[in-house]
Design an enzyme around this catalytic site. Structure first.
Site, PDB file in Angstrom:
ATOM      1  N   LYS A 127       0.831  -1.203   0.000  1.00 45.45           N
ATOM      2  CA  LYS A 127       0.000   0.000   0.000  1.00 45.45           C
ATOM      3  C   LYS A 127       0.869   1.257   0.000  1.00 45.45           C
ATOM      4  O   LYS A 127       0.643   2.186  -0.781  1.00 45.45           O
ATOM      5  CB  LYS A 127      -0.917   0.015   1.225  1.00 45.45           C
ATOM      6  CG  LYS A 127      -1.888   1.204   1.251  1.00 45.45           C
ATOM      7  CD  LYS A 127      -2.624   1.305   2.568  1.00 45.45           C
ATOM      8  CE  LYS A 127      -1.731   1.887   3.647  1.00 45.45           C
ATOM      9  NZ  LYS A 127      -2.458   2.187   4.896  1.00 45.45           N
ATOM     10  N   ASP A 134      -6.472   1.366   1.226  1.00 52.74           N
ATOM     11  CA  ASP A 134      -6.486   1.492   2.680  1.00 52.74           C
ATOM     12  C   ASP A 134      -7.878   1.108   3.175  1.00 52.74           C
ATOM     13  O   ASP A 134      -8.703   0.585   2.420  1.00 52.74           O
ATOM     14  CB  ASP A 134      -6.109   2.912   3.097  1.00 52.74           C
ATOM     15  CG  ASP A 134      -7.166   3.945   2.708  1.00 52.74           C
ATOM     16  OD1 ASP A 134      -8.103   3.604   1.933  1.00 52.74           O
ATOM     17  OD2 ASP A 134      -7.076   5.086   3.180  1.00 52.74           O
TER      18      ASP A 134
END
Length: 216
Positions: free
Chosen positions: A120, A138
């Site tokens: 991420k 997220d």
């Protein structure tokens, strides 16, 4: 969502916010890496408060190493998990100096080698700094993807794969920003504010909150 609905979904978000950006504050690519690494399980607002003085003092990996782990902790002690994050930031800074000449690499494979940098974080850096069409999933994007029907998946990786496949041009570069901001400010976790959502009619969520609760 159908292809036409997905296009319209992003068209409306883009119309409302033509130039979406991360809310993290940074001055260069290295500071962006540090800020995103610090933002895990923390708010962007909290990270920004902690890094303003830090980034005035530290702009390079070498300067971070010179500051040291204890010095870094003093700056970021208001952020959750600051002990482990400080250790990772010093370690990633050392790796950047030792193997990359102090420069942040521009591939996901190299970025995820850095301590404290997962997929991420790498995707955020690739998108925000290097202009690559990545989707950093997220908690906000995971929720919005599943709730709206845009990209359903049981894990962040599943949602990322769906977004990679389904998000059309010209929205691919800004897509993850629009989704994060939409999840943060409109499609909230506890009570989605569907009564003011610009894409509510395209959303497949069955429990839409179409009337503003009293007292809000």
């Amino acid at each position: 969502m159908t292809k036409d609905q997905i296009f319209e979904f992003f068209r409306r978000l883009a119309e409302d916010n033509p130039s979406p950006e991360t809310e993290l504050e940074y001055g260069n690519c290295y500071q962006l890496v540090v800020a995103v690494a610090l933002s895990a399980q923390a708010t962007d607002v909290g990270v920004n408060k902690a890094t303003r003085a830090l980034f005035h003092e530290v702009t390079t990996p070498a300067q971070m190493i010179e500051l040291g782990e204890d010095g870094l902790k003093e700056h970021i002690k208001t952020i959750g998990l600051f002990n482990s994050k400080a250790k990772n930031v010093i370690a990633l800074s050392q790796l950047l100096v030792d193997e990359y000449g102090g420069e942040v690499p521009d591939t996901r494979e190299d970025l995820v080698r850095l301590p404290g940098v997962g997929r991420k974080t790498a995707n955020v850096v690739l998108n925000c700094w290097f202009g690559q069409e990545t989707f950093a999933v997220d908690t906000h994007i995971f929720r919005v993807g599943n709730r709206t029907g845009l990209a359903k998946g049981k894990t962040p990786d599943h949602v990322e794969a769906k977004l990679e496949k389904r998000v059309p041009q010209p929205f691919r570069l800004g897509a993850h920003h629009w989704l994060i901001l939409h999840g943060r400010y409109v499609c909230k976790a506890r009570t989605p504010e569907c009564w003011r959502c610009k894409v509510a009619d395209l959303c497949s969520y069955r429990k839409k909150v179409l009337e503003k609760p009293k007292g809000r």
